[in-house]
Design a protein around this motif. Structure first.
Motif, PDB file in Angstrom:
ATOM      1  N   ALA A  34       0.833  -1.211   0.000  1.00 11.00           N
ATOM      2  CA  ALA A  34       0.000   0.000   0.000  1.00 11.00           C
ATOM      3  C   ALA A  34       0.863   1.255   0.000  1.00 11.00           C
ATOM      4  N   ASN A  35       1.869   1.292   0.858  1.00 13.99           N
ATOM      5  CA  ASN A  35       2.726   2.485   0.947  1.00 13.99           C
ATOM      6  C   ASN A  35       3.476   2.742  -0.350  1.00 13.99           C
ATOM      7  N   ILE A  36       3.889   1.677  -1.031  1.00 12.53           N
ATOM      8  CA  ILE A  36       4.601   1.843  -2.300  1.00 12.53           C
ATOM      9  C   ILE A  36       3.681   2.445  -3.356  1.00 12.53           C
ATOM     10  N   VAL A  37       2.460   1.912  -3.472  1.00 11.79           N
ATOM     11  CA  VAL A  37       1.513   2.430  -4.464  1.00 11.79           C
ATOM     12  C   VAL A  37       1.138   3.878  -4.140  1.00 11.79           C
ATOM     13  N   LEU A  38       1.054   4.221  -2.870  1.00 14.21           N
ATOM     14  CA  LEU A  38       0.709   5.579  -2.456  1.00 14.21           C
ATOM     15  C   LEU A  38       1.884   6.549  -2.569  1.00 14.21           C
ATOM     16  N   GLY A  39       3.072   6.032  -2.823  1.00 16.07           N
ATOM     17  CA  GLY A  39       4.232   6.890  -2.966  1.00 16.07           C
ATOM     18  C   GLY A  39       4.857   7.317  -1.659  1.00 16.07           C
ATOM     19  N   ILE A  40       4.656   6.550  -0.610  1.00 17.66           N
ATOM     20  CA  ILE A  40       5.251   6.860   0.699  1.00 17.66           C
ATOM     21  C   ILE A  40       6.050   5.650   1.194  1.00 17.66           C
ATOM     22  N   LEU A  41       6.874   5.113   0.313  1.00 21.01           N
ATOM     23  CA  LEU A  41       7.652   3.932   0.663  1.00 21.01           C
ATOM     24  C   LEU A  41       8.673   4.223   1.760  1.00 21.01           C
ATOM     25  N   GLU A  42       8.882   5.516   2.097  1.00 23.55           N
ATOM     26  CA  GLU A  42       9.768   5.843   3.215  1.00 23.55           C
ATOM     27  C   GLU A  42       9.262   5.273   4.536  1.00 23.55           C
ATOM     28  N   LEU A  43       7.995   4.859   4.569  1.00 28.07           N
ATOM     29  CA  LEU A  43       7.400   4.345   5.807  1.00 28.07           C
ATOM     30  C   LEU A  43       7.578   2.835   5.955  1.00 28.07           C
ATOM     31  N   ASN A  44       8.273   2.216   5.006  1.00 28.26           N
ATOM     32  CA  ASN A  44       8.505   0.769   5.053  1.00 28.26           C
ATOM     33  C   ASN A  44       9.887   0.490   5.620  1.00 28.26           C
ATOM     34  N   GLY A  45       9.942  -0.181   6.770  1.00 24.87           N
ATOM     35  CA  GLY A  45      11.210  -0.489   7.404  1.00 24.87           C
ATOM     36  C   GLY A  45      11.609  -1.929   7.218  1.00 24.87           C
ATOM     37  N   ASN A  46      12.875  -2.155   6.915  1.00 25.54           N
ATOM     38  CA  ASN A  46      13.372  -3.520   6.747  1.00 25.54           C
ATOM     39  C   ASN A  46      13.843  -4.051   8.102  1.00 25.54           C
ATOM     40  N   GLY A  47      12.900  -4.494   8.895  1.00 23.85           N
ATOM     41  CA  GLY A  47      13.221  -5.025  10.213  1.00 23.85           C
ATOM     42  C   GLY A  47      12.824  -4.074  11.319  1.00 23.85           C
ATOM     43  N   ALA A  48      12.963  -4.556  12.559  1.00 22.53           N
ATOM     44  CA  ALA A  48      12.479  -3.821  13.716  1.00 22.53           C
ATOM     45  C   ALA A  48      13.206  -2.499  13.915  1.00 22.53           C
ATOM     46  N   LEU A  49      14.515  -2.458  13.723  1.00 25.65           N
ATOM     47  CA  LEU A  49      15.270  -1.236  13.980  1.00 25.65           C
ATOM     48  C   LEU A  49      14.882  -0.124  13.017  1.00 25.65           C
ATOM     49  N   GLU A  50      14.754  -0.448  11.732  1.00 18.68           N
ATOM     50  CA  GLU A  50      14.324   0.557  10.760  1.00 18.68           C
ATOM     51  C   GLU A  50      12.903   1.011  11.034  1.00 18.68           C
ATOM     52  N   TYR A  51      12.056   0.087  11.364  1.00 19.36           N
ATOM     53  CA  TYR A  51      10.659   0.390  11.730  1.00 19.36           C
ATOM     54  C   TYR A  51      10.616   1.408  12.867  1.00 19.36           C
ATOM     55  N   GLU A  52      11.408   1.163  13.895  1.00 18.36           N
ATOM     56  CA  GLU A  52      11.439   2.076  15.042  1.00 18.36           C
ATOM     57  C   GLU A  52      11.992   3.446  14.648  1.00 18.36           C
TER      58      GLU A  52
END
Length: 784
Positions: free
Chosen positions: A679-697
């Motif tokens: 969803a975030n990729i299609v919406l153009g906000i892929l900056e909100l996708n974290g690869n793992g817990a540390l990036e997510y946080e």
């Protein structure tokens, strides 16, 4: 829920437990119990058909065989059998065979060898028992114990197998048998008393020595429902180990190859497909569970209860079912040829079947599709297996907007088949009579007890498809396609699916938010706050999760939210949330009591880690109105923190259309773990996708600390919601419907061409793979 009632363990009690060494005859004579005398006594009991009494006596005669010639003190018949081990064993086994319990005889022998540590001999008799009854729980349990004891396959600690498994009918300290405890657990579960359900299931699991697998699996699921994770997640870790161990054992015991080399299941797994979605385990395990359920789904639908005897029986499957696909194809080809010869246009007949054609999440997301179906190309049928909602509920939940009626208004045929809900055979005949070309499942494995169980296995339509309610593979050879997209279901991970996939170009979820008059569009500016709170007023900082000023800090800097069911939570996710709160001063976490009984357990978990954080965690009450629930995302949340590996689905779409950014993790393989990433990729906000817990946080912390970054993300998201002429591709349900139609049309044309099904990439010139779904298996290097 499957379990086996051990009928023979009680026979093991006396064999080597200090039996008396003499026997008193009818005339009072004391006879010493030599091997030959035991054989004579056993033979006499056998002839009197006292088989249960004869069994331990004959077995002891085998164990005490002494080759003497003195025998038959109890039997003066001239044709008496000579005392040999072979004759004693033959008579011993006949005691079981004449009771229709031959497998139990082999099990008896296997257990005796196990007690003596003679594992190879035990294995031989376990194999014989499996040949007689492949689904026998006792023998499967023994085989698991042997594997555990030898350290084969699993690498777990060796199991204690010296003591015989107790009879599962034995009453423990609770005064109840394991079966009774199990049934009490079911009763509590149906009442949503998950704490009590977990206690009863767990005791049933323990008292049965894990023979009642469903009790063991259900105990875990009930604990996840109420966040009963133990100190710092220790119980949760043990529960995940149990699920994984249970799955490995059942995979090895219930799945086997038939003569054609295809995999078959003797029964379904103890873990239900829907249970597995929230467990942070290997995604390949989910496929295995789904396969097991698919293989046994139709059979289980024919299990009935005799109202007179209260016993279960299996009704027969009519000889003409499942429907033959080759003859069906010939009919369809002939029909199309006739229409073409008359230059008449034909329509592809598609049907949607579900128990949720009313005010439910799947209708919330899906019913708007039907407004935009090209009716010159498609004839649309709905098969509703449940009745409508009460008008008062419709008024309360959606302000009077009746989604079922909208469905009726936008299809060619609406079939209320609620009278066939529990008769999948007649439902299959009814669907077949409509001569559908494509049947789409809007239930999957959700809504157990209401869904049309067993229907798809009977093949009432030539092309059968899973769509959006249950996210993941059906595990079935009789489901041809699954609707997804290339981010949610990466093509290189297609071994997680038994179907071929129809890849849509702009997120696989349908969503009608932008065209539903009851759903208000988001606004960039917040309205003035009101006391008491009213929907549509105040900012998240002002509304502070509807908590009183006495329970929150004077200045709330940022509000993180999650309104998912608790079953999607886990200790790892909760630790990330606590880390985020700790890094953002005066921020709060706003959660939904779903269910309320989980709140004390969550607070206890937080207390064990960081007690001060509990002051910054607040809980909302349940909101009956689906419309108001969606709207209050805007009023209460700056950012939604997604769950992993079970993402928010409907709740995520709600938050996004309220203009609330959703931070997610993108490191999952399963379909449910990648919904928000896509969803975030299609919406153009892929900056909100974290690869793992540390990036997510770190992403969540950056949104809270960097006002310009947060504002740019939020403004962009709201712009996508408000965009018209053309509507943004993520929210454009008309475009979504057109893409779905293209996928369905290609699937039908593939069927008409008689070729093997292949992945369908909508909008990409139909690049596909040619491998048939039933031949695609998990790579050998990844075998479990």
């Amino acid at each position: 829920m499957h379990y086996f009632c051990d009928r023979v363990s009680s026979l093991l009690v006396s064999v080597f437990a200090g039996d008396q060494d003499v026997h008193t005859t009818d005339d009072g004579k004391l006879i010493p119990m030599s091997g030959s005398n035991l054989f004579s006594l056993g033979e006499k009991l056998f002839q009197k058909k006292e088989y249960k009494s004869a069994i331990p006596v004959l077995w002891k005669s085998i164990m005490q065989h002494d080759n003497d010639d003195t025998r038959h003190e109890f039997n003066d018949e001239d044709d008496a059998l000579p005392y040999t081990v072979e004759n004693a064993f033959l008579m011993f086994m006949q005691c079981f065979a004449r009771q229709g319990q031959l497998a139990e005889g082999y099990i008896y022998v296997a257990r005796e060898y196990i007690q003596r540590g003679q594992m190879e001999e035990a294995k031989n008799y376990i194999d014989r028992a499996i040949e007689v009854d492949p689904a026998h729980k006792e023998v499967l349990h023994l085989r698991r114990l042997l594997k555990d004891s030898s350290g084969e396959k699993y690498g777990y600690q060796k199991a204690e197998i010296t003591a015989p498994v107790r009879n599962v009918q034995t009453r423990g300290n609770s005064g109840m048998t394991p079966e009774e405890l199990h049934d009490m657990g079911v009763a509590y579960f149906n009442q949503k008393q998950f704490d009590q359900a977990a206690k009863h299931f767990e005791q049933s699991c323990i008292d049965s020595n894990e023979q009642i697998g469903s009790a063991c699996a259900n105990a875990v699921f009930c604990r996840t429902e109420v966040l009963d994770w133990g100190f710092n997640g220790s119980q949760f870790d043990l529960d995940m180990e149990r699920v994984e161990r249970l799955m490995h054992v059942e995979l090895m015991t219930f799945r086997r190859s038939n003569s054609n080399g295809k995999q078959e299941w003797a029964r379904s797994t103890s873990v239900h497909p829907h249970m597995m979605l929230g467990y942070p385990l290997d995604a390949k395990l989910q496929r295995i569970v789904d396969e097991a359920y698919a293989a046994t789904d139709e059979f289980r639908a024919r299990v009935k209860i005799d109202e007179t005897t209260n016993k279960a029986y299996v009704s027969p499957l009519p000889s003409d079912l499942p429907y033959d696909q080759q003859s069906y194809r010939e009919e369809v080809v002939a029909e199309m040829s006739l229409l073409n010869s008359k230059q008449q246009q034909h329509r592809i007949r598609i049907g949607f079947v579900s128990s949720a054609i009313k005010q439910t999440a799947v209708m919330y997301l899906g019913h708007s599709i039907l407004q935009y179906v090209n009716r010159t190309k498609f004839e649309v049928h709905i098969f509703a297996t449940t009745g409508p909602d009460h008008p008062q509920f419709i008024q309360k939940s959606t302000n009077g907007f009746d989604w079922r009626q909208r469905v009726k208004d936008n299809v060619d045929f609406f079939h209320d088949v609620s009278h066939l809900q529990h008769n999948h055979i007649e439902l299959a005949r009814f669907v077949r009579q409509t001569k559908l070309h494509i049947l789409i499942d809007w239930d999957g494995y959700a809504r157990q007890g209401a869904r049309p169980q067993g229907l798809f296995a009977l093949r009432p339509a030539p092309v059968q498809i899973f769509h959006q309610e249950f996210l993941g593979t059906s595990g079935a050879t009789y489901v041809d396609y699954l609707i997804s997209d290339e981010i949610t279901s990466p093509p290189q991970k297609d071994y997680l699916y038994t179907e071929k996939l129809i890849y849509l170009p702009n997120h696989f979820f349908s969503k009608g938010h932008a065209v539903m008059p009851e759903i208000l569009p988001p606004r960039l500016q917040y309205e003035k706050a009101t006391i008491p709170f009213k929907i549509g007023t105040g900012s998240p900082q002002e509304n502070r999760c509807l908590a009183s000023y006495e329970t929150t800090s004077s200045d709330v800097s940022f509000v993180f939210c999650n309104f998912h069911k608790f079953l999607k939570y886990n200790p790892e996710t909760m630790r990330s949330w606590l880390n985020i709160l700790s890094a953002v001063p005066d921020s709060i976490l706003c959660l939904l009591k779903n269910p309320p009984s989980g709140e004390p357990n969550l607070r206890q978990f937080v207390d064990d880690i960081s007690p001060a954080m509990n002051e910054r965690i607040h809980f909302l009450e349940w909101e009956d109105s689906l419309v108001n629930h969606q709207a209050r995302n805007r009023d209460l949340c700056n950012v939604v923190l997604d769950t992993w590996p079970y993402n928010g689905h409907t709740t995520t779409m709600d938050a996004l259309y309220a203009g609330v950014p959703v931070v997610t993790r993108s490191d999952g393989d399963h379909m449910v773990a990648r919904v928000t990433t896509s969803a975030n990729i299609v919406l153009g906000i892929l900056e909100l996708n974290g690869n793992g817990a540390l990036e997510y946080e770190s992403i969540a912390i950056k949104l809270a600390e960097n006002f310009s970054f947060y504002t740019s993300i939020r403004e962009h998201l709201i712009d996508t919601c408000l965009q018209t002429e053309p509507m943004h591709r993520f929210w454009d349900v008309k475009r979504y419907t057109k893409d779905l139609e293209e996928g369905l049309e290609i699937a039908f044309n593939n069927y008409m061409a008689g070729g093997s099904s292949a992945h369908i990439f909508v909008g990409k010139n139909n690049h596909s793979t040619d491998e048939a779904p039933e031949n695609r298996t998990i790579p050998a290097s990844d075998e479990l």
